[in-house]
Structures are given as structure tokens and as C-alpha cells.
Write a protein that holds these residues in place. Sequence first.
Motif, short mmCIF file in Angstrom:
data_model
loop_
_atom_site.label_atom_id
_atom_site.label_comp_id
_atom_site.label_asym_id
_atom_site.label_seq_id
_atom_site.Cartn_x
_atom_site.Cartn_y
_atom_site.Cartn_z
N LYS A 197 0.82 -1.24 0.00
CA LYS A 197 0.00 0.00 0.00
C LYS A 197 0.84 1.27 0.00
O LYS A 197 0.32 2.37 0.22
CB LYS A 197 -0.97 0.04 1.19
N LYS A 198 2.15 1.12 -0.23
CA LYS A 198 3.04 2.29 -0.29
C LYS A 198 3.80 2.33 -1.60
O LYS A 198 4.03 3.40 -2.17
CB LYS A 198 4.04 2.26 0.87
N GLN A 220 -5.58 4.45 0.95
CA GLN A 220 -6.09 5.65 1.64
C GLN A 220 -6.90 5.29 2.88
O GLN A 220 -7.46 6.17 3.54
CB GLN A 220 -6.97 6.47 0.68
N ASN A 221 -6.98 3.99 3.17
CA ASN A 221 -7.76 3.50 4.32
C ASN A 221 -9.22 3.97 4.27
O ASN A 221 -9.77 4.46 5.25
CB ASN A 221 -7.11 3.93 5.63
N LYS A 255 -11.18 7.93 9.48
CA LYS A 255 -9.95 7.13 9.30
C LYS A 255 -9.33 7.31 7.92
O LYS A 255 -8.22 6.84 7.67
CB LYS A 255 -10.26 5.65 9.52
N GLU A 256 -10.05 7.97 7.04
CA GLU A 256 -9.53 8.14 5.68
C GLU A 256 -8.29 9.04 5.66
O GLU A 256 -8.24 10.06 6.32
CB GLU A 256 -10.62 8.77 4.79
N LYS A 257 -7.27 8.61 4.89
CA LYS A 257 -6.07 9.44 4.70
C LYS A 257 -6.27 10.29 3.45
O LYS A 257 -6.53 9.75 2.38
CB LYS A 257 -4.84 8.54 4.53
N ARG A 258 -6.16 11.58 3.60
CA ARG A 258 -6.41 12.48 2.46
C ARG A 258 -5.23 12.54 1.49
O ARG A 258 -5.39 12.55 0.29
CB ARG A 258 -6.74 13.90 2.96
N GLU A 259 -4.02 12.63 2.04
CA GLU A 259 -2.83 12.72 1.18
C GLU A 259 -2.58 11.40 0.48
O GLU A 259 -2.64 10.35 1.12
CB GLU A 259 -1.59 13.07 2.03
N GLN A 261 -1.10 8.09 -0.64
CA GLN A 261 -0.15 7.25 0.08
C GLN A 261 0.77 6.47 -0.85
O GLN A 261 1.80 5.95 -0.42
CB GLN A 261 -0.91 6.26 0.97
#
Length: 391
Positions: A197-198, A220-221, A255-259, A261
Motif C-alpha cells: 500500500k506504499k 487511503q484506508n 480514518k480516511e487518509k487524504r494525502e 499514500q
Amino acid sequence: MAKQKQSDNFNIVATTLSGLEEVLAEELRALEVEYIKVGNRAVSFSGNLRQLYEANLWCRTAIRILRPIRNFKARNERDLYEQVQKTNWAEVMDLNQTFAIDAVVSHSTFEHSLFVAQLTKDAIVDQFRKATGERPSVDRIRPDVRLNLHMHENMVTLSLDSSGDSLHRRGYRLQTNVAPLNEVLAAGIIALSGWDKKSTFIDPMAGSGTFLIEAALMAQNIAPGIFRRDPYGFESWKDYNAELFEMVWKTAEAKEKREPQAQIIGYDIDPDYVLAARKNIENAGLEHVIKVEMADFFETKAVAEEGVLIMNPPYNERIQSDDIHQLYKQIGDTLKNNYQGFDAFVFTGNLDAAKSIGLRASRRTPLYNGAIDCRLLKYELYQGSRRGEKE
């Protein structure tokens, strides 16, 4: 079925596709449920109401989340009818609610699942009619309450379906092409690839973008259930807790990551597919995470030193390719020459054509695409020619 306290645990069964059971079990572990048991196309566990809601929202490889209400043996029609009537159906649903029954029957004295569904429906309707003089209606398309009957060797599990519409219908895919991949299958394949995921993720035959979107949701979870347009099945249950579900939903949103990933890239040679993929990506609000370009895979080169590439090339089933063996040979050549340092995964239902790839697969995972027997083939594309030789 008495009203459930928030903290009470009960049995739950999550269904999935063949070959994805262990992936689903892993997702359930992340929800901290108890007593996980892996079965055939299903994982059973124990959880509370909150975890039932979370499983619907978060499980990427679940198709339905079921809540068993009764187990019994039915040797014949009378047995089945009488056993179904032992449940007080007025505790499960109201007279004015519509219902439907999905039945699956295997290795039993009953031949037809439709007949079993009909008999179960009669038993429920007759109980209401006897008690009230009226009967609830059946609605096969959009019932308020969906029941699931599973019969194997005359052992019956009768469950409430908490999902309603199948969970693979995420809601982001408005544009499809002739052979879209089931979202649950796509998510399962990505999980099986071991992608972290990276690192860079590439789908060079992107179609309507399902692999790309599912990968981005993971990176992005983002809970896959967050795009859903229709209510879940549990929202019309008698013990539905709207505040609890609101909390589960809000927690998921937080929990969502905006930036972005990871670098997630798709190619397709067909401009219509590129357009369809972009539309779906936009529906999912992921245009800042995923890049889709019109390109011929055979002319592309890796944009990073390492990463994961996943593709679902034509099988000659629904999408016809002029010379399928030539196509697969070109896939192998392009991977070997242009994608060194990547782990490549080819998902195909044409096992004969796959031999033309000409690289040694380090892993072959059996899966199904609908009824088509498929393999997920893993190729480790080392720098230099080590293991790149023809078989």
C-alpha cells in the motif's frame, strides 16, 4: 429474537468467493472479532452489533454478512415447514415489511433451492396469517428483510442477511465495460499480491478501473462500504441501532487518509475504457490518488524501481483477441524487458494461453471469475536475467 444489547456477542457468518477465505479472515481479525473459523467460501466468527455494522462497512472481500437465527435438520418437507415455524417471526419482522428468501441447497434430499425457498416462505406467511389474519408480502428485488437459507446434507442454517444488496456493489462504479471485474475479487487479488500500500501500483490493462480503485481505497484506508447508495439490510431490523451505526460510519470517515499514500497508475489502449475508468475514479473521489493514461502496455516502461503490477488480460471468453497466444507472449516479453524489479501478477482464465507468457511463475493461486476457472500467476521480475529464462 429479542432486542440485542450493544455489547452482546452472537454468531456471524461472512460469505466470500472461493480462494479468498483467508484474506477475509485477516480483515475480520483487524475488526477484533472473536472465534474466527475459516470455512468454504465463508468465515464464521463471534461479534456484537457494532462489529456486525463494521464488517459490512469495512470488509473488502465479503459478499454478505449473515446472522444465523436457527440451525436444524430437515429430512423432508414437513420437517422443514415445522422447523421454520418454530421461530417467532413477529419478533424478526413486522407484518407491513416485505421479505425475500435466498436459498442455497447442496447434497440434500431436496433438489431445488427455489422449492425450499417457497416452502420456507409459506411457513412464515402461514404463521402470520394464523396469528393476525393477514400476511406480509414478498419482494424479491428490494425486500425490507432478506433471509438466507443454507442447506447442506439436510442441515439447515436460517440467517438474517445484514447486508441487503451484495457488498461487491460498492456504489462507485457507474461506468462499466463489457467485462468488469467483481470488486470483491479485485480487492482479494490485491490482498493476495501482498502489495504494501506504499510502493508503486500499476494496472496496465485498466478497463473500467476496478483494480486501481480498490488499491486506492486500501492505500487511503477508505471503507469500501462508504459509497453505498442503498440501505444495508440491518437498517430495517427490529434491533437496528441508528446512533451506533452513525458512530461506526463517522469513525470510518475519520480514518480516511487524504494525502496520496502511493503512486497508483493505470493504462488502457482503448479511449472509451480510459474515459470509463476516469469517471468511476471521480465517483469514488480518488482523482487526486489515481492516474489513468491512454497507452499501449507493450510500449510502457516501469515508472519506479520496484512495485506491484496486476493485470487481467483477455481470456478469449467475453473479450476476443485476434491471437491470444501472441498476446500472452507479448505480455511476458514486456514484463521481462520493461518491468524489472516489479512483482507482476497476471490473472487469467485462459490457462493454455498463459503458457505463452514464457516466464516461470513463482506462485499459482486458483480463483474463479464467475464460473471461469482462473489462476493468479505471480512473476518475480528480478533485475538482470536471473530466473527470467524461458521455462
